[in-house]
Design an enzyme around this catalytic site. Sequence first.
Site, short mmCIF file in Angstrom:
data_model
loop_
_atom_site.label_atom_id
_atom_site.label_comp_id
_atom_site.label_asym_id
_atom_site.label_seq_id
_atom_site.Cartn_x
_atom_site.Cartn_y
_atom_site.Cartn_z
N THR D 97 0.86 -1.18 0.00
CA THR D 97 0.00 0.00 0.00
C THR D 97 0.89 1.22 0.00
OG1 THR D 97 -1.67 -1.21 1.22
CG2 THR D 97 -1.84 1.19 1.25
N LYS D 173 -6.86 1.05 -3.69
CA LYS D 173 -6.47 0.41 -2.42
C LYS D 173 -6.62 1.39 -1.24
CE LYS D 173 -4.55 -2.01 0.84
NZ LYS D 173 -5.36 -2.96 1.59
N LYS D 242 -0.75 5.85 8.53
CA LYS D 242 -0.04 6.06 7.27
C LYS D 242 -1.01 6.00 6.10
CE LYS D 242 1.23 2.79 4.80
NZ LYS D 242 1.69 1.57 4.10
#
Lengths: 295, 295, 295, 295
Positions: D97, D173, D242
Amino acid sequence: MSEAVGFVGLGHMGLPMAHNLLRAGYRLRVYNRTPAKAAALAEQGAELVGRPADVAAPGGIVITMVANDQALEAVTLGADGFGEQLGPGGVHLSMSTVSPAIAQRLAAHYQARGAAYVAAPVFGRPDAAAARKLWVCTSGPQAAKERVRPVLDALGQGIFDFGAAPEAAHVVKVAGNFLIVSAMEAMAEAFTLAEKHGIERGQIASMLAQTIFACPIYQNYGKMIAEETYAPAGFRLALGAKDLNLVLDAASTARVPMPFASLLHDRMLSALAKGRADMDWTAVGLAVSEDAGLK
Amino acid sequence: MSEAVGFVGLGHMGLPMAHNLLRAGYRLRVYNRTPAKAAALAEQGAELVGRPADVAAPGGIVITMVANDQALEAVTLGADGFGEQLGPGGVHLSMSTVSPAIAQRLAAHYQARGAAYVAAPVFGRPDAAAARKLWVCTSGPQAAKERVRPVLDALGQGIFDFGAAPEAAHVVKVAGNFLIVSAMEAMAEAFTLAEKHGIERGQIASMLAQTIFACPIYQNYGKMIAEETYAPAGFRLALGAKDLNLVLDAASTARVPMPFASLLHDRMLSALAKGRADMDWTAVGLAVSEDAGLK
Amino acid sequence: MSEAVGFVGLGHMGLPMAHNLLRAGYRLRVYNRTPAKAAALAEQGAELVGRPADVAAPGGIVITMVANDQALEAVTLGADGFGEQLGPGGVHLSMSTVSPAIAQRLAAHYQARGAAYVAAPVFGRPDAAAARKLWVCTSGPQAAKERVRPVLDALGQGIFDFGAAPEAAHVVKVAGNFLIVSAMEAMAEAFTLAEKHGIERGQIASMLAQTIFACPIYQNYGKMIAEETYAPAGFRLALGAKDLNLVLDAASTARVPMPFASLLHDRMLSALAKGRADMDWTAVGLAVSEDAGLK
Amino acid sequence: MSEAVGFVGLGHMGLPMAHNLLRAGYRLRVYNRTPAKAAALAEQGAELVGRPADVAAPGGIVITMVANDQALEAVTLGADGFGEQLGPGGVHLSMSTVSPAIAQRLAAHYQARGAAYVAAPVFGRPDAAAARKLWVCTSGPQAAKERVRPVLDALGQGIFDFGAAPEAAHVVKVAGNFLIVSAMEAMAEAFTLAEKHGIERGQIASMLAQTIFACPIYQNYGKMIAEETYAPAGFRLALGAKDLNLVLDAASTARVPMPFASLLHDRMLSALAKGRADMDWTAVGLAVSEDAGLK
């Protein structure tokens, strides 16, 4: 005779500030990306140079008043930047609204070369700059701050110091701008509430500006938001959006949730998405009216 | 000699206001739920009565300064209320912070009886009330407003009128309180950002209070939020929570999304959930510190 | 033969539910504000009555499926309501989405008369009601719940019980609707993010609906939000706005800050302000696109 | 015999994925910052190398499964990176990711060298990785995607393609992860509302998981949030934070206000400030309880 001072960035703020330095007797070496803006200054005795590096004299003072971090990085650490020219004893007097992060980077760069970074961002719009009515927030090494003090006195009406950390004054500056945009949003919500209850926006704005909010931010921006005069821009919304990003970056670094700032960031983003980059930053208020079905 | 005026509600605000009316030469008939508070007034010549209904003389003026809509409804339309005693020519001078909705209900009630409802909520804390420094916002029928003008002059330093609608001044008042809490939250976020970057809260607060935000709200509340002195309460958080509810109700009625107000409502709710009802309403700032991992 | 059941409210949900009860062999006495809607039911054997009070038999069961608290109050405690007709042993089976507060009031009312309030709100749209595929959440006195169990079995595919408190199932229902609208907003944000990065809304919606979000809410509403088919309404936005109000009221009562709910409330308010009351409630997603400069 | 594949990053996800490739008959050259983790793989025949650059064969395939942009940049463009070793015909299969921005940078880098970047981020936790149950989203050049198809088939249960743009699958994603965290927050708000109304969190969670939200995200995370089992971490909150940053960066780039994402970012920031980096990312729900005065 006064010493020569370097000056980079002759925009809406930089130009009147440079004029005031000339008037105060300073010799100026100035650089601007678009030289035409510097012509009037040259007539008054400023020396125009072709590269940022040329404004600096070893051990001298250089003032920057540029648009953002990228511009500041270019004129200091870029190929033609003055970052290597400042030399031992030199002072970079950084007066733009830039990030705490770049202040720390530049301060480390200068320290390794015997020079100093003094943060000195200002509150005030171009008319305040012209009238020497800026408020200046400083931080950085004490000796360097004392040295630039007369220069700052020639530019503003008051100086507030925030200690030795290079980024401190920048944190204060972006926090201040955040407070300003918060006041705008709050006024826009309050005035729109009043409007949809049949009350004139100007009436509530005027009452508040004379009573519990009798201070420049509420008086000046309150009038604009009440009258919905969102153009021409006194301060471009795109710059306000940049400042909100600086606030949120500083908040992330320090791990401080700032829900008002997050909300204002989304307002700015929406305004940019709708093509309002060149409107005044008070135009965050336009979305408040739109969300209420007005416009 | 001045006419007799009825006065209901001798709390932190009502008591000094009633004193000022006595000083200005008005005869007063006062009612308070807890009679003890009225003792000092009685010594100065006020007449204490046992029911709200007894403060009203047909065609006279009655001032209310009570905690909320429920209290206002009780003293006017309740079993012992003065709503039927006011009579033709009477004026209910409603100075509490209450909802636009109850103002409309009461105005209709009085209109059917030849009396009038004048909204006259105030800005200012108890010390301002004592010093005759309140700011008064009015709305209601013109003749009635003219009649109560001398009474209001004895209580405040300035009157701002918002037309004939009974609810208008109340909308302005709750909008103003919303602006105050917005300023608190914004300051708390800004000061906490500064704190976590190593800057003293008091220093940034002081700078702002002397410069772009040199007005009472930022000066007084800014100091409290900087020093985190959230108790004792100048204005109880529970009352601030009530005012936020009034704002959101007015916003729902008029279909005005107010994201800052929604966020502040959640702050208030959280503070109540944490048992902070009796802290000062600036304690919304406490949650900002907590969310940032401080405390 | 099955007992007679009263039924009040033949809207999009109530009508197919009443049909299912007839099919299951129940005799029905029905009331609807607009009698025309009940004609088809009458042909199938339902008895139409002229007042809510007439649907109730002493000690019998009455089902309500009405629009909101106001309607529920009118048909129970209003002049023509069945609140006094239910009598000892009677059960009010309350299947609408209404407030926890009114449930508590009605439960107390019935308790004083020997009757019972059973909360039984449902999840499912009209097609699910017609197909006996509703999910039912119940709460209330145990004996009363057992008695109405066969009735509920004739209406849904599953019953989930939440104890004895009259309001519990309603809290669960409004919490569920809040979750649904949260999913809508989240999908609208995600799909708009994708769209502005050049990805088709339908493609991301379809992937999610087949993988980590393979459940009805994301599949059905995801498709609508991806295709931006916000009309005609399956469930009117005005009713969704009502439900958000119920959530926020329940949150205020229990002192639970719900920032997502507050934000969704503002979305609903804005949609109402823009004249979207009759669009589908998924139209909260329209504002997400607009805020991003689309449309 | 299958071709050799390079594999960088043997964390919770990478390790089971690498095992599956070995099982499927691929020869592997693996690199991990901490070599110990690769020992089990080596026993099964994987070749351990000392630098990321050594996993690549000219024209071969290299898979990355690393923590974030910084790590990805280091193993590709860093001093020991494989960015120059991939060569003409090579494919970087990027399954972490990471940001859309770094995908664009790497794609341009490879294109200039005749290689290709294929984005292939996955949905699924370590147990799904081990069970070959990952969902894979792809984007990039068609030929390269076809070439890596058998590799992806050995890792997941389904592949969804989002076209040629290198960043597209990464946008999908991060949008998906945003939806997951939105569902967590919404559930935490709903369950806390229920809890403070006397309803067991587990009961409402269970009902929803069996009915309108019968999908893995609500079932698995719903259980954790209902039971408030925020540790040990299945997916560390620091990584969730994040991902929220990636969402907001992508939103800023495309100028899409995402108020839910902004709010969740603040939740994450607060959790980090409170020392919860190593808790499970569902711990955003902890703050919901705290704000409601619980804990």
